[in-house]
Enzyme design. Structure first.
Site, PDB file in Angstrom:
ATOM      1  N   SER B 218     -36.328   6.725  17.041  1.00 42.28           N
ATOM      2  CA  SER B 218     -37.349   6.093  16.335  1.00 42.28           C
ATOM      3  C   SER B 218     -38.543   6.124  15.173  1.00 42.28           C
ATOM      4  CB  SER B 218     -37.387   4.297  17.108  1.00 42.28           C
ATOM      5  OG  SER B 218     -36.302   4.282  18.068  1.00 42.28           O
ATOM      6  N   LYS B 242     -36.064  -4.090  27.932  1.00 42.36           N
ATOM      7  CA  LYS B 242     -37.040  -4.652  26.742  1.00 42.36           C
ATOM      8  C   LYS B 242     -35.731  -5.338  26.335  1.00 42.36           C
ATOM      9  CE  LYS B 242     -40.324  -4.824  23.664  1.00 42.36           C
ATOM     10  NZ  LYS B 242     -41.912  -4.067  23.136  1.00 42.36           N
ATOM     11  N   ASP B 243     -34.538  -4.980  25.848  1.00 42.46           N
ATOM     12  CA  ASP B 243     -33.650  -4.774  24.799  1.00 42.46           C
ATOM     13  C   ASP B 243     -33.165  -6.641  25.455  1.00 42.46           C
ATOM     14  OD1 ASP B 243     -33.894  -3.391  22.767  1.00 42.46           O
ATOM     15  OD2 ASP B 243     -32.743  -2.327  23.741  1.00 42.46           O
ATOM     16  N   GLU B 286     -23.224 -19.980   2.096  1.00 45.56           N
ATOM     17  CA  GLU B 286     -23.985 -20.118   2.702  1.00 45.56           C
ATOM     18  C   GLU B 286     -25.238 -19.662   2.478  1.00 45.56           C
ATOM     19  OE1 GLU B 286     -22.074 -21.439   4.877  1.00 45.56           O
ATOM     20  OE2 GLU B 286     -21.807 -19.853   6.530  1.00 45.56           O
TER      21      GLU B 286
HETATM   22  C1  HEM Z   1     -18.878  -8.485  11.229  1.00 45.37           C
HETATM   23  C2  HEM Z   1     -18.643  -9.907  12.193  1.00 45.37           C
HETATM   24  C3  HEM Z   1     -17.755 -10.865  11.414  1.00 45.37           C
HETATM   25  C4  HEM Z   1     -18.919 -11.770  10.580  1.00 45.37           C
HETATM   26  C5  HEM Z   1     -19.796 -12.292  10.396  1.00 45.37           C
HETATM   27  C6  HEM Z   1     -17.676 -13.282  10.557  1.00 45.37           C
HETATM   28  C7  HEM Z   1     -17.539 -14.634  10.054  1.00 45.37           C
HETATM   29  C8  HEM Z   1     -17.682 -15.375   9.802  1.00 45.37           C
HETATM   30  C9  HEM Z   1     -17.422 -16.417   9.611  1.00 45.37           C
HETATM   31  C10 HEM Z   1     -18.789 -16.977   8.640  1.00 45.37           C
HETATM   32  C11 HEM Z   1     -16.364 -17.553   9.771  1.00 45.37           C
HETATM   33  C12 HEM Z   1     -16.105 -18.942   8.730  1.00 45.37           C
HETATM   34  C13 HEM Z   1     -16.714 -19.852  10.187  1.00 45.37           C
HETATM   35  C14 HEM Z   1     -16.362 -21.352  10.638  1.00 45.37           C
HETATM   36  O1  HEM Z   1     -17.219 -22.033   8.807  1.00 45.37           O
HETATM   37  O2  HEM Z   1     -15.310 -21.929  10.447  1.00 45.37           O
HETATM   38  C15 HEM Z   1     -15.188 -17.226  10.414  1.00 45.37           C
HETATM   39  C16 HEM Z   1     -13.932 -17.517  10.255  1.00 45.37           C
HETATM   40  C17 HEM Z   1     -13.504 -16.595  11.468  1.00 45.37           C
HETATM   41  N1  HEM Z   1     -13.006 -15.366  11.104  1.00 45.37           N
HETATM   42 FE1  HEM Z   1     -14.973 -14.316  11.326  1.00 45.37          FE
HETATM   43  N2  HEM Z   1     -16.665 -12.673  11.224  1.00 45.37           N
HETATM   44  C18 HEM Z   1     -16.805 -11.848  11.409  1.00 45.37           C
HETATM   45  C19 HEM Z   1     -15.664 -11.123  12.578  1.00 45.37           C
HETATM   46  C20 HEM Z   1     -14.310 -11.703  13.243  1.00 45.37           C
HETATM   47  C21 HEM Z   1     -13.020 -11.090  14.017  1.00 45.37           C
HETATM   48  C22 HEM Z   1     -13.239  -9.566  14.160  1.00 45.37           C
HETATM   49  C23 HEM Z   1     -12.584 -11.843  13.577  1.00 45.37           C
HETATM   50  C24 HEM Z   1     -10.578 -11.435  13.979  1.00 45.37           C
HETATM   51  C25 HEM Z   1      -9.900 -11.221  13.604  1.00 45.37           C
HETATM   52  C26 HEM Z   1     -12.467 -12.889  13.179  1.00 45.37           C
HETATM   53  C27 HEM Z   1     -11.658 -13.866  12.792  1.00 45.37           C
HETATM   54  C28 HEM Z   1     -11.947 -14.535  11.889  1.00 45.37           C
HETATM   55  C29 HEM Z   1     -10.883 -16.329  11.795  1.00 45.37           C
HETATM   56  C30 HEM Z   1      -9.975 -16.755  12.593  1.00 45.37           C
HETATM   57  C31 HEM Z   1     -11.961 -17.275  11.465  1.00 45.37           C
HETATM   58  C32 HEM Z   1     -10.838 -18.792  11.063  1.00 45.37           C
HETATM   59  C33 HEM Z   1     -11.382 -19.697  11.980  1.00 45.37           C
HETATM   60  C34 HEM Z   1     -13.395 -20.215  11.307  1.00 45.37           C
HETATM   61  O3  HEM Z   1     -13.648 -20.754  10.331  1.00 45.37           O
HETATM   62  O4  HEM Z   1     -13.865 -21.037  13.161  1.00 45.37           O
HETATM   63  N3  HEM Z   1     -14.170 -12.964  12.581  1.00 45.37           N
HETATM   64  N4  HEM Z   1     -15.827 -15.330  10.433  1.00 45.37           N
END
Ligand code: HEM
Lengths: 258, 423
Positions: B218, B242-243, B286
């Site tokens: 770091s 701390k973390d 967003e």
């Molecule tokens: C880097 C990590 C991740 C980020 C930044 C991310 C971000 C997001 C965002 C912004 C939404 C929209 C939420 C809403 O407005 O409803 C979403 C929805 C969703 N994500 Fe992710 N996600 C991540 C990882 C994952 C992983 C690993 C999965 C596994 C399959 C996943 C599955 C889903 C599903 C099924 C939805 C639709 C359901 C919903 O809208 O609530 N996500 N994600």
């Protein structure tokens, strides 16, 4: 310097908050609706059960003539104090198409608690056809789908003007509303004083009716709200204790460093 | 780690065959020496890591109940909210987790800028970080499409359409992104597939990020190299605790939003099912994309920066210039280690750059504010000024200040500075 950082950070949080709260869509709607008191806001808020019951009555007797409630199942009413028999009886007033049966025919049957609220129209086109070409939107998520949803719907329902102000030309079949974006709405004023007769004897003023149906709609949009707040309280207490302990531990471990 | 632990026969057996435990001990245990003066801004890396795990776990559970089809996606998310046990909790965690992730990573990034963590010998560490940010943006953008609300649909339409500005191949790229001729079911399907994939790409990038971190360890608030063991303390238990404490504080704030204001960061329009026939009056991304959105929209034909980069409108359309500027606004960070000529890392000893840092920070916030406003009237001009300043800061101010500025005297070592401060 710490102060600079802190105040900049505070400014950042506030600025971001503003962006999120007063998102751009607000500019599109009409006047800002007056803020109302609702039973379910605040960290311990719950839905006023009597109001919710009356709201269901308003929805059934008035709004359900035009608006669907597609995402809500009859059985969900059980979570807010309706008995199983009440729900069964309520659902049984509606017919749904089921099938195919053993002969391969579709048939009509009474709705059951597991069914979703039955829609007034078979499809969007039928809904438009009976509403002068306008589509009455589904109400399941209405209070979440507008800025300040509950206040907005309350204001919308009570914000009609019998005559459009001078200089405003209303199109055919449209009504003038202070709060609807563009002020011309294809929904005729749906409620007025005494447009329902409450089973519990509450006086049915226009304002009261609007409050009750909004309470019902708020529940329909967020049926998890009460459980969410209950679990939230437990979680916050747990996290507070845990974080306090971690802080004490941190102080102890770091004590030989200062 | 306690030596007793390594005497345990099972541990010994494993260690002999695969030294996992000593690997951990050297990575974040008692054998990982760390500068002793790290302040709380150094907590946000571990916080971002924690949120990545939260996102993957909550996302996988969501995916068990989610249906990636235009006719069912919106309804399946509502079924998660209403009928799946604690589905509302999982969905709200995932939804707000996206925002929390960006908050932590943005703080992490500005921390790096303020204390000069991107400078020699940590350039690669910084560059990998920029790629993590890009991968996060792609992931979040595609995730936001999945619930198939109005903003999902129209956000996807607007952003994918940008690629059509690329000369010659633009339209083919857009068709490829869509899997057809508009945002439709094939788009939703491929976005779901990629949204599932990308977080694991991020995990991979994070591994490289940490690998690079462990090479030179770091940076610290003074921005000076560690001179010897007296400047350092073992990571465990000092920074582990701390973390952990930081995670507790963070979870308190995060869970407050999840339980009491779950739609604070959201748009009401996304609770309306996607409808290709009805355009929302204002399409906004967003909040964490708003600054880039402002930069994108600043490029109108009469914007002088556009006139310059396009040689008077000759080289490219304003739309293309906006798209390029939007990507450049992040990609330029890759060059930061070389744009900044100053050998002094921490802004504590850079009296002029200190102020420019904070002006730049406010400029970014202001761009975010503009990004959320309709592109009309004075917002256009203000957006263009803020955009100009953004690029001027990176391309002009940073190099010039770094050459002209006379830094304050630098402390001898971390421990001498700490003693002088009276600790
Ligand atoms: C880097 C990590 C991740 C980020 C930044 C991310 C971000 C997001 C965002 C912004 C939404 C929209 C939420 C809403 O407005 O409803 C979403 C929805 C969703 N994500 Fe992710 N996600 C991540 C990882 C994952 C992983 C690993 C999965 C596994 C399959 C996943 C599955 C889903 C599903 C099924 C939805 C639709 C359901 C919903 O809208 O609530 N996500 N994600």
């Amino acid at each position: 310097m710490k102060k600079v950082i802190l105040s900049a950070f505070a400014a950042a949080t506030i600025a971001l908050g503003n962006v999120a709260v007063t998102g751009p869509a607000e500019a599109a709607s009409g006047v800002k609706p007056p803020a109302q008191e609702w039973s379910w806001t605040g960290p311990f808020g719950t839905f006023d059960r009597a109001s919710l019951r009356r709201g269901l009555q308003v929805y059934s007797e008035v709004c359900s003539g035009c608006h669907s409630l597609n995402l809500v199942a009859y059985r969900a009413l059980g979570e807010v104090g309706f008995s199983e028999d009440e729900i069964k009886a309520f659902a049984a007033e509606f017919e749904v198409t089921d099938g195919p049966d053993e002969e391969g025919e579709m048939f009509e049957r009474e709705a059951r608690p597991a069914d979703m609220f039955v829609s007034p129209f078979a499809n969007d086109n039928a809904a438009r056809a009976s509403n002068n070409g306008a589509l009455p939107p589904d109400l399941s998520l209405m209070t979440k789908a507008r800025f300040n949803g509950p206040d907005y719907v309350h204001a919308l329902l009570t914000g009609y003007e019998e005559e459009a102000p001078e200089g405003v030309m209303l199109m055919d079949g449209m009504s003038y509303n202070h709060y609807f974006a563009g002020n011309q709405i294809a929904m005729a004023p749906p409620i007025d004083d005494d447009s329902v007769e409450y089973a519990d004897g509450t006086e049915a003023s226009k304002d009261q009716i609007a409050r009750d149906v909004v309470t019902f709609m708020a529940w329909a949009a967020e049926p998890e709200l009460e459980e969410r707040k209950r679990l939230g309280l437990k979680t916050m207490i747990f996290l507070l204790v845990l974080t306090g302990l971690l802080y004490a531990l941190k102080r102890k471990i770091w004590s030989d460093q200062h | 780690m306690a030596f007793k632990f390594f005497e345990n026969p099972v541990v010994k057996w494993v260690e002999y065959r695969m030294p996992v435990f000593s690997f951990l001990d050297h990575s974040l245990g008692s054998s990982y020496p760390t500068p002793k003066n790290l302040n709380y801004w150094w907590n946000f890396g571990s916080l971002a890591g924690m949120i990545l795990v939260i996102m993957i776990v909550s996302g996988i559970v969501l995916a068990m109940n989610y249906t990636p089809h235009v006719d069912y996606a919106f309804e399946s998310v509502e079924r998660i909210m209403r009928d799946v046990n604690y589905g509302w909790l999982i969905r709200y965690i995932h939804m707000n987790g996206g925002s929390a992730f960006f908050i932590c990573v943005y703080i992490h990034l500005f921390r790096g800028m303020y204390f000069g963590s991107y400078k020699e010998p940590r350039e690669l560490l910084w560059i990998i970080g920029v790629f993590i940010l890009l991968a996060m943006m792609a992931t979040a953008f595609m995730g936001y499409v999945l619930p198939w609300g109005q903003m999902s649909f129209w956000g996807a339409t607007v952003i994918t359409n940008l690629f059509s500005a690329i000369p010659f191949v633009g339209d083919s790229i857009v068709t490829l992104l869509w899997g057809g001729f508009s945002v439709d079911n094939p788009t939703l399907n491929r976005f779901f597939s990629l949204h599932y994939l990308m977080p694991f790409v991020i995990v991979g990038l994070v591994v490289f990020h940490i690998w690079a971190l462990h090479m030179h360890r770091s940076n610290n608030p003074l921005g000076i190299d560690v001179k010897g063991p007296e400047d350092m303390i073992p990571f465990h238990p000092y920074y582990t605790v701390k973390d952990l404490f930081g995670m507790g504080v963070f979870m308190l704030i995060f869970m407050f939003f999840v339980f009491y204001a779950p739609n604070f960061f959201g748009e009401p329009d996304n609770y309306i099912k996607a409808n290709p026939l009805v355009t929302p009056p204002h399409i906004v991304p967003e909040w964490y994309f708003l600054p880039y959105y402002a930069i994108l929209r600043a490029f109108t034909t009469d914007f002088f920066l556009y006139q310059i980069v396009s040689l008077g409108g000759f080289l490219m359309s304003a739309k293309l210039a906006g798209v390029l500027a939007m990507f450049a606004s992040i990609l330029l960070f890759l060059l930061l280690p070389w744009l900044d000529r100053s050998k002094v890392r921490s802004n504590r000893f850079r009296p002029i750059n200190f102020w420019f840092f904070w002006i730049f920070f406010l400029d970014c916030l202001f761009l975010g504010y503009i990004g959320g406003k309709p592109a009309e009237g004075s917002f256009i001009i203000m957006g263009q000024i803020a955009t100009t300043y953004y690029f001027a800061h990176i391309i002009l101010i940073i190099p010039i200040v770094s050459i002209l500025e006379r830094p304050k005297p630098i402390p001898e070592s971390i421990s001498s500075a700490v003693t002088a401060a009276g600790h």
